[in-house]
Every structure is written in C-alpha cells, then in structure tokens.
Design a protein around this motif. Structure first.
Motif, PDB file in Angstrom:
ATOM      1  N   THR A  38     -12.356  43.803  -4.606  1.00 24.43           N
ATOM      2  CA  THR A  38     -11.398  42.720  -4.205  1.00 24.43           C
ATOM      3  C   THR A  38     -10.154  43.510  -3.887  1.00 24.43           C
ATOM      4  O   THR A  38      -9.058  42.913  -3.881  1.00 24.43           O
ATOM      5  CB  THR A  38     -10.745  41.451  -5.395  1.00 24.43           C
ATOM      6  OG1 THR A  38     -10.912  42.093  -6.259  1.00 24.43           O
ATOM      7  CG2 THR A  38     -12.386  40.993  -4.988  1.00 24.43           C
ATOM      8  N   LEU A  39      -9.938  45.142  -4.582  1.00 21.52           N
ATOM      9  CA  LEU A  39      -9.067  45.360  -4.359  1.00 21.52           C
ATOM     10  C   LEU A  39      -7.826  45.893  -2.820  1.00 21.52           C
ATOM     11  O   LEU A  39      -9.137  45.695  -1.482  1.00 21.52           O
ATOM     12  CB  LEU A  39      -8.726  47.199  -4.494  1.00 21.52           C
ATOM     13  CG  LEU A  39      -9.004  47.757  -5.756  1.00 21.52           C
ATOM     14  CD1 LEU A  39      -9.320  48.841  -5.692  1.00 21.52           C
ATOM     15  CD2 LEU A  39      -7.178  47.331  -6.114  1.00 21.52           C
ATOM     16  N   LEU A  75      -4.862  53.003  -8.125  1.00 20.19           N
ATOM     17  CA  LEU A  75      -4.768  52.117  -7.706  1.00 20.19           C
ATOM     18  C   LEU A  75      -5.296  50.967  -8.581  1.00 20.19           C
ATOM     19  O   LEU A  75      -4.797  50.113  -9.140  1.00 20.19           O
ATOM     20  CB  LEU A  75      -5.068  51.907  -6.841  1.00 20.19           C
ATOM     21  CG  LEU A  75      -5.178  50.459  -5.677  1.00 20.19           C
ATOM     22  CD1 LEU A  75      -3.590  50.656  -5.384  1.00 20.19           C
ATOM     23  CD2 LEU A  75      -6.138  51.361  -3.818  1.00 20.19           C
ATOM     24  N   LEU A  76      -6.349  50.997  -9.062  1.00 18.41           N
ATOM     25  CA  LEU A  76      -7.823  50.051  -9.888  1.00 18.41           C
ATOM     26  C   LEU A  76      -6.444  49.586 -11.067  1.00 18.41           C
ATOM     27  O   LEU A  76      -6.409  48.751 -11.737  1.00 18.41           O
ATOM     28  CB  LEU A  76      -8.672  51.538 -10.451  1.00 18.41           C
ATOM     29  CG  LEU A  76      -9.476  50.083 -10.929  1.00 18.41           C
ATOM     30  CD1 LEU A  76      -9.960  48.927 -10.012  1.00 18.41           C
ATOM     31  CD2 LEU A  76     -10.912  50.641 -11.552  1.00 18.41           C
ATOM     32  N   ALA A  77      -6.218  51.081 -11.901  1.00 25.08           N
ATOM     33  CA  ALA A  77      -5.569  50.641 -13.439  1.00 25.08           C
ATOM     34  C   ALA A  77      -4.275  50.228 -13.111  1.00 25.08           C
ATOM     35  O   ALA A  77      -3.814  49.434 -14.507  1.00 25.08           O
ATOM     36  CB  ALA A  77      -6.103  52.283 -13.837  1.00 25.08           C
ATOM     37  N   MET A  78      -3.695  49.857 -11.897  1.00 23.68           N
ATOM     38  CA  MET A  78      -1.991  49.372 -12.625  1.00 23.68           C
ATOM     39  C   MET A  78      -2.338  47.595 -12.211  1.00 23.68           C
ATOM     40  O   MET A  78      -1.493  47.721 -13.242  1.00 23.68           O
ATOM     41  CB  MET A  78      -1.979  49.119 -10.585  1.00 23.68           C
ATOM     42  CG  MET A  78      -1.450  50.942 -10.186  1.00 23.68           C
ATOM     43  SD  MET A  78      -1.266  50.726  -8.137  1.00 23.68           S
ATOM     44  CE  MET A  78      -0.226  52.341  -7.496  1.00 23.68           C
ATOM     45  N   GLY A  79      -3.337  47.536 -12.528  1.00 25.66           N
ATOM     46  CA  GLY A  79      -3.544  46.228 -13.276  1.00 25.66           C
ATOM     47  C   GLY A  79      -3.944  45.913 -14.217  1.00 25.66           C
ATOM     48  O   GLY A  79      -3.722  44.941 -14.950  1.00 25.66           O
ATOM     49  N   TYR A  80      -3.760  47.009 -14.952  1.00 28.39           N
ATOM     50  CA  TYR A  80      -4.270  47.121 -16.095  1.00 28.39           C
ATOM     51  C   TYR A  80      -2.970  47.555 -17.138  1.00 28.39           C
ATOM     52  O   TYR A  80      -2.485  48.825 -17.217  1.00 28.39           O
ATOM     53  CB  TYR A  80      -5.814  48.093 -17.190  1.00 28.39           C
ATOM     54  CG  TYR A  80      -6.802  48.022 -16.348  1.00 28.39           C
ATOM     55  CD1 TYR A  80      -7.313  46.362 -15.427  1.00 28.39           C
ATOM     56  CD2 TYR A  80      -7.772  48.903 -16.310  1.00 28.39           C
ATOM     57  CE1 TYR A  80      -8.623  46.381 -14.908  1.00 28.39           C
ATOM     58  CE2 TYR A  80      -9.135  48.881 -14.912  1.00 28.39           C
ATOM     59  CZ  TYR A  80      -9.394  47.272 -14.715  1.00 28.39           C
ATOM     60  OH  TYR A  80     -10.567  47.377 -13.862  1.00 28.39           O
ATOM     61  N   PHE A  88      -4.002  55.202 -22.652  1.00 27.00           N
ATOM     62  CA  PHE A  88      -5.487  55.571 -21.509  1.00 27.00           C
ATOM     63  C   PHE A  88      -5.151  56.171 -20.090  1.00 27.00           C
ATOM     64  O   PHE A  88      -6.262  56.927 -19.357  1.00 27.00           O
ATOM     65  CB  PHE A  88      -6.508  54.268 -21.353  1.00 27.00           C
ATOM     66  CG  PHE A  88      -7.184  53.929 -23.030  1.00 27.00           C
ATOM     67  CD1 PHE A  88      -6.954  55.037 -23.787  1.00 27.00           C
ATOM     68  CD2 PHE A  88      -7.164  52.288 -23.404  1.00 27.00           C
ATOM     69  CE1 PHE A  88      -7.798  54.356 -25.406  1.00 27.00           C
ATOM     70  CE2 PHE A  88      -8.103  52.349 -23.904  1.00 27.00           C
ATOM     71  CZ  PHE A  88      -8.600  52.921 -25.123  1.00 27.00           C
ATOM     72  N   LYS A  89      -4.249  54.824 -19.639  1.00 24.35           N
ATOM     73  CA  LYS A  89      -3.746  55.496 -18.299  1.00 24.35           C
ATOM     74  C   LYS A  89      -3.697  57.269 -18.226  1.00 24.35           C
ATOM     75  O   LYS A  89      -3.824  58.188 -17.444  1.00 24.35           O
ATOM     76  CB  LYS A  89      -2.820  54.814 -17.208  1.00 24.35           C
ATOM     77  CG  LYS A  89      -3.822  53.356 -17.109  1.00 24.35           C
ATOM     78  CD  LYS A  89      -3.104  52.768 -16.280  1.00 24.35           C
ATOM     79  CE  LYS A  89      -1.852  51.942 -17.076  1.00 24.35           C
ATOM     80  NZ  LYS A  89      -1.210  50.957 -16.039  1.00 24.35           N
TER      81      LYS A  89
END
Length: 215
Positions: A38-39, A75-80, A88-89
C-alpha cells in the motif's frame, strides 16, 4: 537483523527480507506485506526496491515475502515510530552501509578478475594443454584452483551455495575469495606460459597454498 545480498533485476544489491523486518519490529508479517503493497510510491521505485519472493512456512506451505533494498526499507520504515523503532532503524542503516561497502569491494575484485581470467585463457590456448584436454583446459585448471583453495570443485561449490549451472559461481565468493582465486590464476598463467604441464602445476600450487596457510 540480517542484511544480505541478492539479485534484483539482474543486479546484485543489499537487501533485507520482509520476514526479518516483521520480526525485528515485532509486527505480524501480513502487516508488513500490507504496508509494502500500500506504499504510495511510483511503479518504477517499487520494482527497483521491493522484489517479490517466497518462503516455506512451518506447515511447509509456500508463502509470499519481499526482499527490500535500503531505499525501500527507508521509505517503509518511515511509518514505524517510537524510541525502539528508531534504534532498530539506525541499526539497519548501519548494516546496509557495511554490506554495501563489502559489495563494492566485491564488484571491484570482479572487474579485476576479468583481465586475469583472460590472461589464463590465453596462456592455455597458446600452450598444448587446451588441445590435449580437448578444449576443456580452462575448466580443468579452474577446478584444480578451486580444490586447492576451497577443497571443492565447481560443481561441489554450486551444491554448497545451492545455485544452478547457469548462475555465476563467483557471485557467491567474498572479495577475499575472489582475490585468492585471482592470485592463483595469475600464478597458473605464468607457469603454463613457462611450459609447465597440469600435474606439475597442480602439485606446485597445492604445496604453495599449504605453505601460505602455515605462515
């Protein structure tokens, strides 16, 4: 956390699996898959940074997963969010940097190895070895070098790395392995050019490698 290398669109890249992302960030893998799918990124970015793959679960059923590049992970981890997620990032990015440095060194050695292999091929063609071995001199000498350095021939190494005959075996070697192979190929090229035969070359490089390991 495990950052590794794999091929995406025929290019070797540093990646992490969606399974590892899910485990590290303590998320359900289905949630990570959903987040990836869904990105709101361009199709080109998605194809370049999220490679569909699969794994076998505990019930021995094939399940979907993704290999994610550093750009894709960023990009994915921006939301975490949260303090733990940030740690972790940061750790992931350090791993990506270290692995990309290793990959760059490996690519440099691969480029250097082209000239070395050409030199060995030329030496064999100009000798009587290639004719004596019915055109199989290069593979025979290469297997000899692999046996001396790794204790396995090309076919055994392919089984060890679980790759097929069409895959490039040297993609599996580390930069240090490639340096060792190239050094040995240079030596063999010189010996063949001096008129040495296979048996003499084989004995010499085996003894030379044993002495090197003993130092």
């Amino acid at each position: 956390m495990l950052v590794e290398t794999t091929k995406i669109n025929k290019q070797e890249m540093t990646v992490v699996s969606s399974l590892d992302i899910a485990e590290t960030f303590e998320k359900n893998h289905k949630e990570v898959l959903r987040d990836i799918r869904t990105l709101e990124c361009s199709e080109e970015f998605g194809q370049r940074n999220f490679a569909p793959s699969s794994y076998m679960n505990s019930q021995n059923k094939k399940q979907p997963m993704y290999y994610v590049t550093r750009d894709g992970f960023t990009l994915l981890a921006m939301g975490y969010t949260g303090e733990k997620a940030m740690k972790f990032k940061e750790a992931y990015i350090k791993q990506f940097n270290a692995m990309e440095k290793m990959l760059q060194g490996k690519l440099i050695e691969r480029e250097k190895g082209i000239a070395v292999r050409q030199s060995l091929t030329k030496a064999l063609q100009q000798s009587t070895e290639n004719e004596r071995m019915h055109g199989h001199a290069y593979s025979t000498y290469t297997n000899c070098i692999y046996k001396v350095l790794f204790g396995m021939n090309a076919n055994q190494l392919r089984e060890h790395y679980n790759i097929g005959k069409k895959d490039n075996l040297r993609d599996c070697f580390s930069a240090e392995d490639l340096q060792a192979v190239q050094s040995m190929e240079c030596m063999v090229s010189g010996l063949v050019a001096c008129g040495w035969g296979y048996d003499k070359v084989k004995t010499f490089i085996a003894e030379t490698n044993v002495k090197k390991l003993a130092v």
